[in-house]
Scaffold this active site. Structure first.
Site, mmCIF file in Angstrom:
data_model
loop_
_atom_site.group_PDB
_atom_site.id
_atom_site.type_symbol
_atom_site.label_atom_id
_atom_site.label_comp_id
_atom_site.label_asym_id
_atom_site.label_seq_id
_atom_site.Cartn_x
_atom_site.Cartn_y
_atom_site.Cartn_z
ATOM 1 N NE ARG A 35 9.473 -60.540 -8.104
ATOM 2 C CZ ARG A 35 10.232 -61.623 -8.077
ATOM 3 N NH1 ARG A 35 9.677 -62.809 -7.950
ATOM 4 N NH2 ARG A 35 11.523 -61.520 -8.197
ATOM 5 C CE LYS A 198 30.723 -68.353 -6.177
ATOM 6 N NZ LYS A 198 30.194 -69.391 -7.056
ATOM 7 N N GLY A 354 18.819 -59.079 -5.103
ATOM 8 C CA GLY A 354 18.073 -59.823 -4.090
ATOM 9 C C GLY A 354 18.533 -59.611 -2.661
HETATM 10 P P1 AMP Z 1 25.446 -62.459 -4.133
HETATM 11 O O1 AMP Z 1 24.334 -63.402 -4.476
HETATM 12 O O2 AMP Z 1 26.677 -62.634 -4.935
HETATM 13 O O3 AMP Z 1 24.976 -61.024 -4.038
HETATM 14 O O4 AMP Z 1 25.907 -62.865 -2.670
HETATM 15 C C1 AMP Z 1 25.098 -62.718 -1.527
HETATM 16 C C2 AMP Z 1 25.644 -63.625 -0.468
HETATM 17 O O5 AMP Z 1 26.994 -63.309 -0.208
HETATM 18 C C3 AMP Z 1 24.930 -63.535 0.844
HETATM 19 O O6 AMP Z 1 24.224 -64.723 1.047
HETATM 20 C C4 AMP Z 1 26.071 -63.402 1.860
HETATM 21 O O7 AMP Z 1 25.922 -64.268 2.949
HETATM 22 C C5 AMP Z 1 27.292 -63.784 1.068
HETATM 23 N N1 AMP Z 1 28.520 -63.186 1.588
HETATM 24 C C6 AMP Z 1 28.744 -61.906 1.893
HETATM 25 N N2 AMP Z 1 29.971 -61.743 2.420
HETATM 26 C C7 AMP Z 1 30.545 -62.945 2.463
HETATM 27 C C8 AMP Z 1 31.806 -63.432 2.924
HETATM 28 N N3 AMP Z 1 32.724 -62.595 3.455
HETATM 29 N N4 AMP Z 1 32.067 -64.749 2.813
HETATM 30 C C9 AMP Z 1 31.136 -65.579 2.289
HETATM 31 N N5 AMP Z 1 29.928 -65.191 1.844
HETATM 32 C C10 AMP Z 1 29.631 -63.892 1.929
#
Ligand code: AMP
Length: 396
Positions: A35, A198, A354
């Site tokens: 940054r 999610k 991120g």
């Molecule tokens: P987000 O902050 O919603 O972009 O989620 C990122 C996180 O999703 C990362 O830390 C990944 O480890 C997690 N992730 C990706 N695929 C899966 C999965 N199949 N089951 C659980 N967590 C997941």
């Protein structure tokens, strides 16, 4: 766009909102200076044009006023080195000392103010606080894209005190240009790839993107809510039961609009949430009880690769699996590499959020994509079609 390219800064005091919210270790050393590096061109441009540059930022989330571990004094040495000049520091962002140091600052010199969030008025968007800050300078520049989605005193409210002297710095300008290039001028075929844990928090983006893209690829934990909505068996994979109906609606909307929606046909499944779990590749709608999907499967990877490599515009947000564990990183690596190859063939690719940024850095592909966004939350809100207060305040 109102940028610093079209203004006479000679002998002006310029107050720049930067994003120096960098991670520090226990010895207060900067562990990732991305940054700070990003804002150097803006600061140097202003100095070269004869401005006296006053920088303001937040660092971390201090709760009750000043706290040493959140002091911006920890970045002074690094910033001085990068700019090739001794940066001055005011140990308060308003008040007598800040006022005196700002007043004495000469053309080409740089002054960094103490953490804005030592005052709760900053995040509250307090007008009187913004007015005090504005008193330090003649011109306001916003270069903090990472906080552009917040209506804070220094990111939005302050702009009203500079009706004819407010503008975007280069970071802001480049971010907006890149996202607009994708959303408004993206060459077809346009493919968006969404992953991460999610569906919640991404559903508005899915809906907004469905009007724009040719292909929408879904991976990560969020895929299982879609697979369950289609009647699949997902074992103990991550799922949001309250969003099954929402997922169904998105699938219907995709069909109505003629958008190709790609949901992984297979998944790498594991018998526990750990890198050393037993694992196998299975159809994503036939996951046995006690097993969970932690990555996309080989067939899905191959399908995604083909779609990505034949795209001209690519937007990627969110990993395809739990890439923090090496045994479930393959799908994310494959997608990242396919994006790099498409970019080499002339596609425009934007990576933001991120975890996908972390993935691109981890696999050393940051120079092989067209643009890596520095502002995860701000980028997502902008893609959702929301007005960012930090942007609106300059454009108004
Ligand atoms: P987000 O902050 O919603 O972009 O989620 C990122 C996180 O999703 C990362 O830390 C990944 O480890 C997690 N992730 C990706 N695929 C899966 C999965 N199949 N089951 C659980 N967590 C997941």
């Amino acid at each position: 766009m109102n940028t610093i390219n079209n203004y006479d800064f000679k002998d002006k005091k310029v107050l720049v909102r930067v994003d120096f919210n960098v991670p520090l270790n226990a010895n207060f050393e900067i562990t990732d200076d991305t940054r700070i590096r990003a804002t150097i061109p803006t600061i140097q441009k202003l100095r070269e044009e004869g401005a006296a540059v006053i920088l303001m930022s937040h660092l971390g989330r201090p709760k009750n006023g000043p706290e040493d571990k959140f002091s911006l004094k920890h970045v002074v040495a690094d910033l001085s080195e990068k700019l090739g000049t001794e940066v001055q520091f005011a140990d308060d962002c308003i008040g007598k000392q800040a006022g005196e140091k700002a007043a004495a600052l000469k053309s080409g010199e740089v002054l960094l103010l103490e953490n804005l969030r030592f005052y709760k008025e900053e995040t509250a968007g307090d007008v009187a606080f913004a007015k005090k800050l504005s008193g330090l300078a003649d011109v306001y520049v916003n270069d903090a894209f990472g906080t552009a989605h917040r209506a804070h005193a220094s990111t939005a409210v302050i702009a009203r005190f500079f009706p004819n002297a407010k503008m975007f710095g280069y970071v802001m300008g480049n971010e907006l240009k890149s996202i607009n290039k994708v959303l408004k001028e993206g060459k077809k075929p346009f493919t968006a790839i969404l992953g991460g844990a999610k569906v919640s928090g991404k559903i508005e983006i899915i809906n907004n993107l469905l009007d724009k893209v040719d292909n929408l690829i879904i991976g990560g934990g969020m895929m299982f809510t879609f697979i369950k909505a289609k009647g699949g068996k997902i074992g103990s994979s991550l799922v949001e039961d309250d969003l099954i109906e929402t997922a169904r609606k998105a699938m219907n909307k995709a069909e109505e609009l003629g958008v190709n929606l790609y949901i992984p046909q297979d998944a790498v499944i594991a018998d526990k949430f750990a890198n050393d779990a037993n694992q196998k590749c299975r159809p994503s709608n036939e996951i046995p009880d006690g097993w969970m999907g932690l990555d996309i499967g080989v067939e899905a990877s191959e399908t995604f690769r083909k779609v990505i490599e034949s795209s001209s515009t690519i937007l990627w947000n969110g990993p395809m699996g739990v890439f923090e564990m090496d045994n479930f990183a393959e799908g994310t690596i494959d997608v990242a590499q396919a994006i790099a190859r498409a970019t080499a063939k002339g596609a425009f690719s934007l990576v933001g959020g991120g975890d996908s940024v972390a993935a691109v850095n981890k696999y050393h592909l940051q120079d092989k994509v067209s643009y890596v966004s520095t502002g995860g939350g701000a980028m997502l809100e902008y893609i959702e079609g929301k007005t960012l207060p930090g942007v609106a305040a300059i454009e108004e």
